[in-house]
Design a protein around this motif. Structure first.
Motif, PDB file in Angstrom:
ATOM      1  N   TRP A 166      44.831  37.327  41.103  1.00 19.86           N
ATOM      2  CA  TRP A 166      45.294  36.717  42.351  1.00 19.86           C
ATOM      3  C   TRP A 166      46.799  36.915  42.466  1.00 19.86           C
ATOM      4  O   TRP A 166      47.551  36.457  41.607  1.00 19.86           O
TER       5      TRP A 166
ATOM      6  N   PRO B   8      41.553  33.641  37.427  1.00 15.89           N
ATOM      7  CA  PRO B   8      42.044  35.007  37.617  1.00 15.89           C
ATOM      8  C   PRO B   8      43.410  35.192  36.970  1.00 15.89           C
ATOM      9  O   PRO B   8      44.153  34.233  36.759  1.00 15.89           O
TER      10      PRO B   8
ATOM     11  N   ALA C  78      39.262  39.831  37.679  1.00 13.70           N
ATOM     12  CA  ALA C  78      39.885  39.317  38.896  1.00 13.70           C
ATOM     13  C   ALA C  78      41.352  38.974  38.681  1.00 13.70           C
ATOM     14  O   ALA C  78      41.757  38.501  37.614  1.00 13.70           O
TER      15      ALA C  78
ATOM     16  N   ASP D 231      35.606  37.147  39.697  1.00  9.40           N
ATOM     17  CA  ASP D 231      35.705  37.295  38.241  1.00  9.40           C
ATOM     18  C   ASP D 231      34.323  37.450  37.618  1.00  9.40           C
ATOM     19  O   ASP D 231      34.141  38.250  36.696  1.00  9.40           O
TER      20      ASP D 231
ATOM     21  N   PHE E 254      37.849  33.531  43.871  1.00 13.28           N
ATOM     22  CA  PHE E 254      38.261  34.252  42.681  1.00 13.28           C
ATOM     23  C   PHE E 254      37.325  34.013  41.506  1.00 13.28           C
ATOM     24  O   PHE E 254      37.172  34.899  40.653  1.00 13.28           O
TER      25      PHE E 254
END
Length: 442
Positions: free
Chosen positions: A134, A223, A132, A125, A121
């Protein structure tokens, strides 16, 4: 723009033949090339044109084989788990064809390692310029456990205990580089300031990791965190960590109850009531008239075999209920998987009389995702009404067909929401997190 509350929008996807709708791959109008990059790149462009905040991919790590202890039905008829490609590489490609759309992927805290996930991540990003997200899941059934060499899935609450520590460590790794640690002084030959890069030195019940992360701090730092837990323990987890809470509730009453529960859980965690945006799933059917929209909905539903819904339901409940008669009620299903989903299904008939056969139809046509059917004006008005009732901050738009549903929504509903002052007309500056929190609004 109007001072009325802005509506947040997310596009919901699975990297496979179906999403909530199990009819997607059977679209009579055209093929749905779900194994190709162009399919997802086109959707990303459409969602960005429609001013969506972000897209996210749901994911699971096993085929569905709980119903009848077999994958026969799910594979034959194409259930929700018949194919799921890894969404993170697809998001990398989506990042290349968009400039503003947030990019979210599901990753499991039960079957992943914090260091690997933190790197994934942070990378996403960086390459997306701060977009990003999650979607945190704890996974839900024994099929996933078996794919990772574990004989039996962890209990529901143990999964969340592990997830809490997973998050603590992931945050330590993302914070291991201070924002100004990267120097890049070419003349002096100084790449970074080692005093601003820290070891994590984490030792806990579930994880040990020295760190630091081998990637500099990303534009967002970490994220955007999405979560969809709807059990009591899941809501507590979401209240602690989430910035967006994705909810699938079958009607306005349950939406309102869920939103109130989230506010109470956030307060218990010492967070503001609006610290996490609650976004409700909806599946729109849009026509030039209400009758045309209803015809689209009915055609869609006619393509769904109830058995494929039962396959997905069994996977979500982590239960084989194939020995129960189809006229038995869902109250007789003993689940250890997604407790919130089954609770919502039981609530559809207030007296608990929803039969297993009916549940198969409901699950196959949209996994309980409420449908909004009518003209573009009808759909826009209903979405505005839900937000104004206080039951949601926005919507996760779940497609009945791809890319058809997103095309219809962006071409027809987006302009109405913009005209009503409820949706941005341009993205403005800032990261995905900034936009969701109202910063950088044009």
């Amino acid at each position: 723009m109007s001072q009325d509350k802005q509506i947040h929008l997310c596009g919901f996807l699975v990297a496979g033949p179906v999403v909530h709708s199990h009819a997607i791959w059977r679209n009579p109008a055209h093929e749905t090339p779900f194994l190709t990059l162009g399919h997802y790149a086109g959707i990303a462009r459409t969602l960005e044109r429609g001013m969506f905040d972000f897209v996210f991919f749901a994911d699971r790590l096993a085929i569905a084989d709980r119903y009848g202890d077999s994958h026969e039905i799910g594979i034959r008829h194409g259930d929700q788990d018949a194919t799921r490609m890894d969404p993170v590489p697809i998001l990398g490609a989506m990042a290349a064809v968009t400039s503003h759309l947030g990019l979210g992927a599901t990753r499991s805290t039960t079957y992943d390692a914090p260091y690997n996930l933190a790197r994934e991540f942070a990378t996403l990003d960086h390459i997306s310029g701060g977009r990003a997200a999650w979607n945190v899941v704890t996974s839900m059934n024994d099929g996933e456990a078996l794919n990772f060499g574990v004989a039996q899935h962890l209990s529901h609450d143990e999964r969340y205990d592990r997830a809490d520590e997973f998050m603590e460590l992931a945050f330590k790794l993302w914070d291991s580089w201070e924002p100004d640690a990267l120097v890049l002084d070419r003349a002096a030959g100084i790449y970074a300031d080692p005093a601003k890069v820290r070891y994590a030195n984490h030792k806990g019940r579930w994880f040990q990791s020295r760190g630091p992360l081998n990637i500099p701090r990303s534009p967002q730092g970490r994220p955007l965190i999405i979560q969809a837990g709807s059990s009591g323990r899941g809501k507590a987890f979401a209240a602690r960590w989430s910035e967006v809470i994705f909810a699938l509730q079958p009607n306005l009453t349950r939406m309102g109850v869920f939103k109130a529960d989230v506010a109470a859980a956030l307060e218990k965690e010492g967070r503001a009531p609006d610290a996490a945006k609650v976004m409700m799933a909806v599946m729109p059917f849009i026509g030039d008239s209400r009758a045309e929209a209803e015809d689209k909905r009915d055609l869609h539903d006619s393509l769904v075999d109830p058995r494929v819904g039962l396959s997905t339901l069994a996977a979500h409940a982590n239960a084989d209920f194939s020995s129960l008669p189809l006229e038995a009620t869902v109250n007789e299903i003993a689940d250890t998987g997604s407790q919130g989903n089954l609770a919502a299904l039981r609530s559809i008939a207030g007296d608990g009389s929803t039969t297993i056969a009916e549940a198969g139809r409901i699950y196959g046509r949209g996994v309980m995702c409420p449908r909004v059917t009518g003209t573009a004006e009808d759909v826009a008005e209903e979405l505005i009404s839900i937000v104004d009732s206080g039951a949601a901050d926005g919507f996760v738009i779940s497609p009945a067909f791809l890319p058809d549903t997103f095309d219809d929504f962006v071409d027809r509903v987006t302009p109405i929401l913009q005209k009503r002052g409820r949706l941005r007309s341009s993205y403005g500056a800032g990261s995905l997190r900034d936009r969701l929190n109202g910063a950088g609004r044009p």
